[in-house]
Scaffold this motif. Sequence first.
Motif, PDB file in Angstrom:
ATOM      1  N   MET A  21     -43.393 -40.461  14.994  1.00 24.85           N
ATOM      2  CA  MET A  21     -44.095 -39.730  13.920  1.00 24.85           C
ATOM      3  C   MET A  21     -43.110 -39.100  13.185  1.00 24.85           C
ATOM      4  SD  MET A  21     -46.580 -36.425  14.291  1.00 24.85           S
ATOM      5  CE  MET A  21     -48.097 -36.478  13.054  1.00 24.85           C
ATOM      6  N   ARG A  22     -43.158 -39.250  11.803  1.00 23.81           N
ATOM      7  CA  ARG A  22     -42.312 -38.482  10.770  1.00 23.81           C
ATOM      8  C   ARG A  22     -43.187 -37.281  10.126  1.00 23.81           C
ATOM      9  NH1 ARG A  22     -38.102 -40.667   6.594  1.00 23.81           N
ATOM     10  NH2 ARG A  22     -38.316 -38.777   5.081  1.00 23.81           N
ATOM     11  N   ILE A  23     -42.399 -36.160   9.913  1.00 20.44           N
ATOM     12  CA  ILE A  23     -43.130 -34.916   9.594  1.00 20.44           C
ATOM     13  C   ILE A  23     -42.146 -34.545   8.307  1.00 20.44           C
ATOM     14  CG2 ILE A  23     -44.153 -32.555   9.560  1.00 20.44           C
ATOM     15  CD1 ILE A  23     -44.399 -33.019  12.572  1.00 20.44           C
ATOM     16  N   ASP A  24     -42.333 -34.411   6.733  1.00 20.16           N
ATOM     17  CA  ASP A  24     -41.711 -34.060   5.849  1.00 20.16           C
ATOM     18  C   ASP A  24     -42.447 -32.752   5.619  1.00 20.16           C
ATOM     19  OD1 ASP A  24     -41.506 -37.254   5.600  1.00 20.16           O
ATOM     20  OD2 ASP A  24     -39.807 -36.391   4.914  1.00 20.16           O
ATOM     21  N   ILE A  25     -41.334 -31.753   5.530  1.00 21.95           N
ATOM     22  CA  ILE A  25     -41.927 -30.523   5.038  1.00 21.95           C
ATOM     23  C   ILE A  25     -41.395 -29.946   3.890  1.00 21.95           C
ATOM     24  CG2 ILE A  25     -42.053 -27.864   6.044  1.00 21.95           C
ATOM     25  CD1 ILE A  25     -42.007 -29.109   8.722  1.00 21.95           C
ATOM     26  N   ILE A  26     -42.169 -29.538   2.851  1.00 20.77           N
ATOM     27  CA  ILE A  26     -41.863 -29.092   1.479  1.00 20.77           C
ATOM     28  C   ILE A  26     -41.904 -27.715   1.478  1.00 20.77           C
ATOM     29  CG2 ILE A  26     -42.251 -29.254  -0.854  1.00 20.77           C
ATOM     30  CD1 ILE A  26     -43.395 -32.058  -0.455  1.00 20.77           C
TER      31      ILE A  26
END
Length: 224
Positions: A1-6
């Motif tokens: 799983m990949r999580i991109d946090i802005i």
Amino acid sequence: MRIDIITCLPELFDGPMNQSIIKRSQQKGLVDIFIHDLRPYSVNKQKSIDDYAYGGGAGMVMMIEPIDRCITALKQNLSYDEIIYLTPDGEGLTQGICNQLSLNKNIILLCGHYKGVDERVREHLITRELSIGDYVLSGGELAAMVLADALIRLIPGVLNDESSALTDSFQDSLLAPPVYTRPAIYNGWDVPAILQSGNEAKINDWRYELAVKRTKERRPDLLK
Ligand code: 6GU
């Protein structure tokens, strides 16, 4: 799983995302977490990401353009299953939602600040809005970390004892039963004899019974 946090406060993520289970899950290659600072996506020379609210009133509003540019840049490299905005007026996060989200491959978490984001972000750029409870935090960052933590520990291979996420509180709408470890007697306070009996069937019955009792006492709403 990949999580991109802005986020506009990337430093907040330094500690929590680099310790313990979350750190190890990244090292094992089970999850990738990328923190994106919103500021460089600002379009004006003051590098602002927020502005006064139309119609007046206290509090700044996060502008749509930096957020749109950041999300668009991410989407150029990857397709995302969900783009989640963390906000106190979002849908309440539950273990069920966590279970469901943990099956995704790529997700974006957008952290709000100030008075929130321009409503057009919510209408056009995101797929889902989540809240972690009925209280107000100063920003979405802590909520994003809570969500990331709750998702990561559900990914197969992240927990050493893979069955242990299944016996968590809430996993079957019950709170978890009490647990004990050595010594068997401390200060005259002893561990229930049944847990020391070695009778697995009896132990499971006892655990279920205490889970139900605890849930009735503390969270009767879960039993409905
Ligand atoms: Cl997701 N964000 C903020 N700012 N406050 C919250 C929240 C989220 N969930 C509960 N309170």
